[in-house]
Design a protein around this motif. Structure first.
Motif, PDB file in Angstrom:
ATOM      1  N   CYS A   1       0.834  -1.213   0.000  1.00  0.00           N
ATOM      2  CA  CYS A   1       0.000   0.000   0.000  1.00  0.00           C
ATOM      3  C   CYS A   1       0.858   1.249   0.000  1.00  0.00           C
TER       4      CYS A   1
ATOM      5  N   PHE B   1      -7.483   0.016  -2.847  1.00  0.00           N
ATOM      6  CA  PHE B   1      -6.654  -1.106  -2.432  1.00  0.00           C
ATOM      7  C   PHE B   1      -7.531  -2.170  -1.769  1.00  0.00           C
TER       8      PHE B   1
ATOM      9  N   LEU C   1      -6.523  -5.604   0.297  1.00  0.00           N
ATOM     10  CA  LEU C   1      -5.424  -6.410   0.814  1.00  0.00           C
ATOM     11  C   LEU C   1      -5.875  -7.854   0.953  1.00  0.00           C
TER      12      LEU C   1
ATOM     13  N   LEU D   1      -9.903   1.670   1.052  1.00  0.00           N
ATOM     14  CA  LEU D   1      -9.105   0.628   1.694  1.00  0.00           C
ATOM     15  C   LEU D   1     -10.022  -0.493   2.143  1.00  0.00           C
TER      16      LEU D   1
END
Length: 462
Positions: free
Chosen positions: A241, A256, A258, A284
């Motif tokens: 990131c 993003f 993850l 996120l």
């Protein structure tokens, strides 16, 4: 053959004649000037390949179907090059239903794409490739097919299935392929391409990249990160990131996700802060254990839209980030549990709250009703997702608070009027809200005043 006489498909089985209704439509369209007919055809071109559905409805999609209706339609369809700028290639038995009778040979596939490109007459292409491309063509032949038309592709969608394990370690795409027009790439399942990072080393106009499978790591120096303005990326490490934002200096939109589940995934020691001057939108997702570690490192003076889909371990660190950016953030998507501690956000116009683990808090509505503190003075749009409460009084409180906020804002220069309110209620299997419409009647009444009200309860929309 007359202008309205139906054509038949090539092959052993002739296509059935058009119906009387379609015959009437054809005659009506034929009365229009060809340029208007061409515009109608253009609106019939599918926006996407519907990759997750079988191929039964895609054996003759627009614009191919126009060539099989009548002579006039065929002439108009072939004359307009803009109809042929978005070829779709679909591979594999998954797209052919239960039979393989329509499976094309590699040579037929290559000829099919060549005919589309020829009809586009040099215009930039949006090329979509879905399915098991390598099994149908072979790795080398598939790569050669992409390389052949790379100079004309403006947008590339690769949605590749992984039905078999690849053992061929040759690069599927030749080195040094040039993409002089390529502006946008979307990748899904491209791990089937060995060394795919090398495929886009020479794409000087590339601005938009969506990597849905985490294929392209920030460690790949061959990806032109520094020229990207929009990035949707699946990452494997928390450190990625930070690395991406450092590399992609002109990013404006960044999402993003993850994918890693390793709780021992930490940032590198001595990690400094990252100031990004252009980023306007940041999303996120999946950072359930690392969100509070990443956000304190970012300084984003241009940030307008922030989306945080996970509840942080340390909410104070997230709230500190919000406080540092509160003066210019206009849209916030987060969890309702953090509302009570929100800093003053004078520019916020849209707020989306998701209730975590079926927990209801009334903080938002108490703050909206508070006359002392003008909570979120610019707020115009509220979305509540998975709202949940077993108490009838909570729904009444919510409805009164929203209606009161709207009435207090009339003629008030310090509080923006509510323009939109969306409520998605999630209840348990056996839970029922009695007199649901009566409870929320103060909110529903705002609909008559011009507020866009959407209430969904068990999937129903009023």
């Amino acid at each position: 053959m007359s202008a309205t006489q139906p054509l038949v498909a090539e092959g052993k089985n002739p296509r059935r004649k058009i119906t009387p209704q379609l015959d009437t439509l054809v005659c009506t369209v034929l009365m229009l000037p060809p340029e208007l007919v061409s515009i109608i055809f253009l609106y019939c071109i599918p926006f996407s390949c519907q990759w997750d559905k079988p191929d039964t409805n895609w054996r003759c999609p627009a614009p191919l179907v126009f060539l099989h209706v009548c002579k006039t339609w065929r002439e108009i369809g072939l004359a307009d090059a803009s109809l042929w700028t978005a070829p779709h290639l679909r591979f594999g038995g998954y797209y052919l239903g239960k039979t393989t009778t329509h499976q094309r040979t590699p040579a037929q596939i290559e000829n099919f794409l060549a005919s589309w490109v020829e009809r586009a007459r040099g215009r930039p292409l949006t090329l979509t490739i879905h399915g098991d491309m390598m099994r149908c063509l072979g790795n080398v032949r598939a790569g050669a097919l992409l390389a052949r038309y790379a100079s004309q592709v403006k947008k590339l969608d690769l949605w590749l299935t992984s039905l078999i394990s690849w053992t061929n370690r040759e690069r599927s795409l030749p080195n040094f392929v040039r993409w002089p027009l390529l502006e946008e790439i979307e990748i899904m399942g491209a791990d089937n391409f060995h060394d795919i990072a090398y495929a886009f080393s020479f794409a000087p106009k590339l601005r938009v990249l969506a990597d849905n499978d985490g294929v392209l790591s920030p460690s790949f120096g061959t990806i032109p990160w520094r020229q990207l303005t929009s990035l949707h990326c699946k990452l494997a490490r928390l450190q990625d990131c930070v690395d991406v934002l450092r590399e992609a200096e002109v990013l404006e939109d960044c999402r993003f996700y993850l994918d890693g589940e390793d709780e021992d995934d930490y940032l590198d020691d001595g990690m400094g802060t990252v100031e990004h001057a252009h980023l306007r939108e940041l999303s996120l997702d999946g950072l359930n254990y690392g969100l509070d570690a990443v956000l304190p490192l970012f300084t984003l003076p241009a940030l307008k839209i922030l989306e945080i889909t996970e509840l942080p371990t340390d909410s104070d660190l997230v709230l500190d980030f919000l406080e540092r950016h509160a003066s210019h953030v206009q849209e916030l998507h987060m969890h309702q549990l953090l509302v009570k501690s929100l800093p003053p956000m004078p520019a916020l116009t849209k707020l989306t709250l998701t209730t975590k683990k079926d927990v209801y808090t009334g903080d938002l509505f108490a703050l909206l009703q508070s006359p002392e503190r003008r909570f979120l003075p610019s707020l115009e749009r509220i979305n509540l997702d998975r709202f949940h409460s077993k108490e009838r009084g909570d729904y009444e409180t919510m409805a009164r608070a929203l209606a009161d906020r709207w009435h207090r804002s009339k003629g008030c220069a310090d509080i923006a009027q509510l323009h939109s309110f969306t409520l998605l209620i999630k209840l348990g299997k056996d839970e029922v809200i009695e007199d649901f419409e009566e409870l929320l009647s103060p909110v529903v009444d705002l609909k008559a005043a011009g507020v866009d009200i959407v209430l969904k309860y068990w999937g129903s929309k009023w």
